[in-house]
Design a protein around this motif. Structure first.
Motif, PDB file in Angstrom:
ATOM      1  N   UNK A  32      33.395  51.743  39.782  1.00 38.99           N
ATOM      2  CA  UNK A  32      33.952  51.392  38.484  1.00 38.99           C
ATOM      3  C   UNK A  32      35.282  50.672  38.612  1.00 38.99           C
ATOM      4  N   UNK A  33      35.920  50.740  39.766  1.00 44.25           N
ATOM      5  CA  UNK A  33      37.229  50.119  39.958  1.00 44.25           C
ATOM      6  C   UNK A  33      37.082  48.610  40.055  1.00 44.25           C
ATOM      7  N   UNK A  34      38.159  47.847  39.822  1.00 44.18           N
ATOM      8  CA  UNK A  34      38.077  46.390  39.928  1.00 44.18           C
ATOM      9  C   UNK A  34      37.611  45.958  41.313  1.00 44.18           C
ATOM     10  N   UNK A  35      36.868  44.818  41.315  1.00 44.69           N
ATOM     11  CA  UNK A  35      36.348  44.316  42.587  1.00 44.69           C
ATOM     12  C   UNK A  35      37.461  43.772  43.463  1.00 44.69           C
ATOM     13  N   UNK A  36      38.597  43.408  42.859  1.00 43.81           N
ATOM     14  CA  UNK A  36      39.716  42.859  43.607  1.00 43.81           C
ATOM     15  C   UNK A  36      40.890  43.839  43.564  1.00 43.81           C
ATOM     16  N   UNK A  37      41.649  43.837  44.634  1.00 39.48           N
ATOM     17  CA  UNK A  37      42.846  44.680  44.663  1.00 39.48           C
ATOM     18  C   UNK A  37      43.849  44.178  43.642  1.00 39.48           C
ATOM     19  N   UNK A  38      44.655  45.082  43.102  1.00 37.41           N
ATOM     20  CA  UNK A  38      45.652  44.716  42.100  1.00 37.41           C
ATOM     21  C   UNK A  38      46.672  43.754  42.708  1.00 37.41           C
ATOM     22  N   UNK A  39      46.976  42.693  41.975  1.00 42.86           N
ATOM     23  CA  UNK A  39      47.927  41.684  42.422  1.00 42.86           C
ATOM     24  C   UNK A  39      48.919  41.424  41.291  1.00 42.86           C
ATOM     25  N   UNK A 353      54.080  32.808  48.179  1.00 50.66           N
ATOM     26  CA  UNK A 353      52.811  32.716  47.459  1.00 50.66           C
ATOM     27  C   UNK A 353      51.677  32.899  48.462  1.00 50.66           C
ATOM     28  N   UNK A 354      50.892  33.955  48.299  1.00 54.67           N
ATOM     29  CA  UNK A 354      49.842  34.310  49.246  1.00 54.67           C
ATOM     30  C   UNK A 354      48.474  33.923  48.704  1.00 54.67           C
ATOM     31  N   UNK A 355      47.478  34.002  49.566  1.00 49.52           N
ATOM     32  CA  UNK A 355      46.111  33.735  49.130  1.00 49.52           C
ATOM     33  C   UNK A 355      45.639  34.771  48.113  1.00 49.52           C
ATOM     34  N   UNK A 356      46.129  36.006  48.258  1.00 46.62           N
ATOM     35  CA  UNK A 356      45.774  37.026  47.265  1.00 46.62           C
ATOM     36  C   UNK A 356      46.310  36.642  45.890  1.00 46.62           C
ATOM     37  N   UNK A 357      47.545  36.137  45.855  1.00 44.66           N
ATOM     38  CA  UNK A 357      48.101  35.681  44.579  1.00 44.66           C
ATOM     39  C   UNK A 357      47.320  34.478  44.050  1.00 44.66           C
ATOM     40  N   UNK A 358      46.938  33.580  44.959  1.00 45.70           N
ATOM     41  CA  UNK A 358      46.154  32.426  44.545  1.00 45.70           C
ATOM     42  C   UNK A 358      44.809  32.821  43.971  1.00 45.70           C
ATOM     43  N   UNK A 359      44.188  33.835  44.572  1.00 43.94           N
ATOM     44  CA  UNK A 359      42.920  34.321  44.045  1.00 43.94           C
ATOM     45  C   UNK A 359      43.078  34.893  42.651  1.00 43.94           C
ATOM     46  N   UNK A 360      44.137  35.685  42.440  1.00 45.23           N
ATOM     47  CA  UNK A 360      44.383  36.278  41.126  1.00 45.23           C
ATOM     48  C   UNK A 360      44.717  35.201  40.095  1.00 45.23           C
ATOM     49  N   UNK A 361      45.563  34.235  40.474  1.00 50.58           N
ATOM     50  CA  UNK A 361      45.958  33.179  39.539  1.00 50.58           C
ATOM     51  C   UNK A 361      44.761  32.313  39.159  1.00 50.58           C
TER      52      UNK A 361
END
Length: 665
Positions: A32-39, A353-361
Motif C-alpha cells: 500500500x505504500x508509495x512505489x517511490x521513496x519520499x523525496x 540536484x539528484x536523479x531521485x529529485x529528477x524522478x520526483x520532479x
C-alpha cells in the motif's frame, strides 16, 4: 503424558502462526505504500501561480513527493534558481536579459533589477493560464458594488494617475452611473512580480505613448517592454505578494482601492472584479473560458514557429495578438505561467540536484500537465492547450533522472480531462457568448427582450454583475440574489438578464476545498478554501397591474461553479445567495475568517473568530488513492492485540516449567 507436556507442543506452532500473520500484514502495508521513496523538493517564485501550485503539490503528496514552495514573486524565484537554492522555480516571465528600468534607483542599485546571467541548465515548462484581474473595493448606500465595468483606457488612466476619483466622468461613462466622490487608491506590487510584468506589458503595447510618459515622469526613463517593478506614485500603495494585495483590497480599510491580481485570489473568496472592455466591444470577466478564447491568439515559440526544443526560449509566449483578439468572449489580460526546471545541456548542472529529485520532479510535472489541468477552472485558472502540454512533456524528458511515463508525442498515459478527442481544449467548445447587455453603451438596467437589449425607465433595485432586470417603467421592486428586479406598473415583469424568460437561478457547483499545507501564504484564511455554490432564487412571474419580478441568473458562492440556466453563463462575481455556513465571508475588518483545520486531512472543520462563535463545516470523505490501508491496518492491529494477550502468558508458563524441571524441556 502430563497435561503440561500435552500443552507444550502447542506453543511453538502458535508462535509460528502469529509470526506468519504479522509478516503478512507487513507485506500488505508495504504494497500500500508509495512505489517511490519520499523525496523533498524546494522551490520558490510566482505568487500569481501559487494557488494552483499549492493544490497540485498537495495532490502528489501521497506519491511521496514533498514540495516546499515559497511564494515570493517571480523575480526572487529566478534569483533563487541562479544561486542554486531551488530544485525548480516558478516565473511568469523569462530570465531578464536587460536592466529593468521600471525599477527605482534604489532597487537597481541593490542588483535586483539587473541582467540575469544564468549559470545552470534550465527549461521553461508552462503549467497554467489565467487572467490578471482588477479587484476593487467600493460600497454605495451600504451595499458592495459588484458590477463595475471599465474600458482599457480608463484602467490605464487610473494606474497613471490621470483619473484619481471614483466620480470621474470617464468611469461614469463606462459604468453607466455616477459613483461617490471618493479618492482612488491603486494597489500595486512592491516586489519583483510576474503579475506586474504581465500588466505593464499590456499597458506598454496598448498605450505606448502614455506609458512611456508616465515612466519618464516617475523614473526619468521609459520602462521598456515591461517591468516587474511598478513605478508607483501619487496615492498608489505598494504591497508584496499577490495574497497581500488581495487582503489589502478586501480589508475594511480598503474602501476606494483597486489593484491587479490573479483571478484565483478573487474567485476563491467570491470577491468582485472589473469587467474589462475587450476589442470586440464587450465587457468580459477573466473566466476560464474567456481566458482560453483569448489565448488562442497567443504565439508560442516552438508551437507556432520552428524554434527548436533546445532553444533557451522554447515555449515562451508572445501575447500581442491576445491584446487585440476580436472574439466577443476574449479577456484581454490573459497569459501563461511557467516553471523553470533543470536540464542537461552545456550549462552547469544544478548543485545538489539528484536523479531521485529528477524522478520526483518529472512525475510532478506529468501530473500537472495531465490530470492537474482538470482542476484549473475550479482554482481560478484556465487549462493550457495541447501544444503546450506536449511541449512541457518534451522538456520533462531532459530533466536528470526523468521518471515520467507519459509519451510526449502521442500523450499516451496523459489523463488530461480538458482535451477532447480531437486534442483541442473542450472548454472552447462550450465557451458562452457574452450577453448583449454586456456590450459597450448598454445601460446598467439592461434586459434582453426578444433577443435584443432593452433598457427600462424605472430605477434599479440593487446591482448585479450582469446588469439589472427591469420590467419597464415603475418603482423599485427590490433585489434578488440573481439580479435586481424592478416592478412595472400595469405590465408583466421583464425577462432575466441572462437571456430567456424568468426562470429559477441555477445551482452553483461545489468548489474544491484546498489547504495551504507547507506552502507560504501571507494572509490568514487565504489558502484556497472553496465554498459551496448557493442556489439561485426563482423569479416569480410578473402580474398585470402589480410589481413584476424577474429571477436573475444563479449566483456563485465562493469558488462554486457558475450558476444559472439561461442562454448566457451566470456572472461568477454575482453576490452569493442564501446563508451557506461554509461561505468564507469577510466581516469587513480585514482580519479574514479564522479556520480550524484538521491536521490529518487538511480539511477546514470550523470557521469563526476568537471573539465570536465558530461555525462547524461538514467534512468530506477522504479517499486514500484506492489503497486498502483501512482494513489492513485494522487487521494488523487486531493481530498485534491478540499476540499481546496470548503470547506472554504462554511464554511465562513455559519459563516456569523450565525452572521447575531444572532446565529440561
Amino acid at each position: 503424558m502430563s497435561r503440561e507436556a500435552a500443552r507444550r507442543p502447542l506453543t511453538r506452532p502458535l508462535g509460528v502462526l502469529l509470526s506468519t500473520l504479522l509478516a503478512a500484514g507487513s507485506i500488505l502495508l508495504g504494497q500500500a505504500a508509495p512505489a517511490h521513496a519520499a523525496v523533498a523538493l524546494t522551490a520558490s517564485g510566482s505568487s500569481w501561480a501559487f494557488p494552483a501550485i499549492d493544490q497540485w503539490r498537495q495532490d502528489v503528496g501521497p506519491q511521496g513527493i514533498q514540495i516546499d514552495f515559497n511564494a515570493v514573486g517571480s523575480a526572487v524565484g529566478r534569483q533563487d534558481w541562479n544561486t542554486g537554492r531551488n530544485d525548480f522555480s516558478a516565473s511568469d516571465v523569462p530570465f531578464r536579459t536587460r536592466m529593468d528600468t521600471g525599477a527605482s534607483q534604489a532597487t537597481q542599485g541593490s542588483g535586483q533589477a539587473g541582467v540575469e546571467r544564468v549559470v545552470y541548465g534550465y527549461s521553461y515548462v508552462p503549467i497554467t493560464a489565467g487572467g490578471t484581474a482588477m479587484m476593487y473595493h467600493l460600497t454605495v448606500g451600504g451595499k458592495q458594488v459588484r458590477d463595475l465595468r471599465l474600458s482599457p483606457q480608463t484602467i490605464m488612466d487610473i494606474f497613471t494617475n490621470k483619473i484619481t476619483n471614483w466620480n470621474d466622468p470617464k468611469i461614469t461613462a463606462d459604468y453607466g452611473k455616477a459613483l461617490p466622490n471618493l479618492p482612488i487608491t491603486p494597489v500595486v506590487r512592491s516586489d519583483g512580480s510576474g503579475a506586474t510584468a504581465q500588466f505593464t506589458r499590456w499597458m506598454s503595447h496598448s498605450f505606448p505613448g502614455q506609458w512611456d510618459e508616465y515612466c519618464k515622469a516617475v523614473n526619468g526613463v521609459t520602462c521598456g517592454e515591461y517591468t516587474e517593478f511598478f513605478p508607483s506614485s501619487g496615492r498608489m500603495t505598494a504591497q508584496s505578494g499577490s495574497d497581500v494585495v488581495a487582503g489589502y483590497i478586501k480589508a475594511s480599510s480598503g474602501e476606494g482601492t483597486i489593484g491587479y491580481d490573479e483571478y484565483a485570489f478573487a474567485k476563491r473568496s467570491n470577491w468582485p472584479v472589473v469587467k474589462v472592455l475587450n476589442p470586440a466591444g464587450y465587457y468580459t470577466l477573466p473566466t476560464a473560458s474567456n481566458v482560453a478564447v483569448a489565448l488562442t491568439a497567443a504565439k508560442i515559440r516552438g508551437v507556432d514557429d520552428n524554434t527548436a526544443p533546445d532553444d533557451p526560449n522554447y515555449l515562451q509566449q508572445n501575447l500581442d495578438g491576445v491584446y487585440s483578439n476580436a472574439d466577443k468572449r476574449s479577456y484581454p489580460l490573459s497569459s501563461y505561467s511557467y516553471l523553470i526546471v533543470p536540464r542537461t545541456n552545456s550549462l552547469q548542472a544544478l548543485p545538489k540536484f539528484t536523479n531521485d529529485k529528477g524522478g520526483a520532479l518529472s512525475r510532478f510535472l506529468s501530473y500537472v500537465l495531465c490530470q492537474g489541468q482538470g482542476e484549473a477552472d475550479d482554482l481560478g485558472y484556465s487549462p493550457i492547450p495541447r501544444g503546450l502540454v506536449r511541449g512541457g512533456l518534451l522538456q520533462t524528458q531532459h530533466i536528470p533522472g526523468n521518471a515520467s511515463t507519459v509519451n510526449p508525442d502521442t500523450l499516451a498515459g496523459c489523463a488530461n480531462p480538458t482535451l477532447n478527442a480531437a486534442g483541442q481544449l473542450a472548454i472552447l467548445d462550450s465557451a458562452p457568448m457574452p450577453s448583449e447587455c454586456d456590450a459597450k453603451g448598454t445601460a446598467l438596467d439592461c434586459k434582453i427582450v426578444n433577443g435584443k437589449p432593452t433598457s427600462g425607465a424605472g430605477t434599479t433595485g440593487g446591482s448585479t454583475s450582469g446588469g439589472a432586470a427591469t420590467g419597464g417603467a415603475g418603482t423599485t421592486g427590490g433585489s434578488t440574489s440573481g439580479g435586481a428586479a424592478t416592478g412595472g406598473t400595469g405590465t408583466t415583469g421583464g425577462a432575466a438578464s441572462g437571456g430567456g424568460a424568468a426562470a429559477s437561478g441555477g445551482t452553483g457547483t461545489t468548489g474544491k476545498t484546498t489547504t495551504g499545507g507547507t506552502g507560504t501564504a501571507k494572509t490568514p484564511g487565504a489558502t484556497g478554501t472553496g465554498t459551496t455554490g448557493s442556489a439561485g432564487t426563482t423569479g416569480s412571474a410578473g402580474t398585470t397591474g402589480g410589481t413584476g419580478t424577474t429571477g436573475g441568473a444563479g449566483t456563485t458562492g465562493g469558488t462554486g461553479g457558475d450558476g444559472g440556466t439561461g442562454a448566457v453563463a451566470a456572472d461568477p462575481n454575482a453576490p452569493a445567495a442564501g446563508t451557506d455556513p461554509n461561505a468564507a465571508a469577510d466581516a469587513g475588518d480585514g482580519q479574514g475568517v479564522e479556520e480550524v483545520v484538521d491536521p490529518q486531512t487538511g480539511q477546514v472543520v470550523a470557521r469563526g473568530r476568537g471573539s465570536g462563535t465558530a461555525t462547524e463545516v461538514a467534512a468530506d470523505v477522504v479517499e486514500v488513492a484506492g489503497r486498502p490501508e483501512d482494513w489492513t491496518l485494522s487487521t494488523l492491529t487486531a493481530l498485534e492485540l491478540l499476540a499481546v494477550v496470548i503470547v506472554p502468558p504462554l511464554l511465562g508458563r513455559r519459563l516456569l516449567r523450565r525452572r521447575q524441571t531444572g532446565g529440561r524441556s
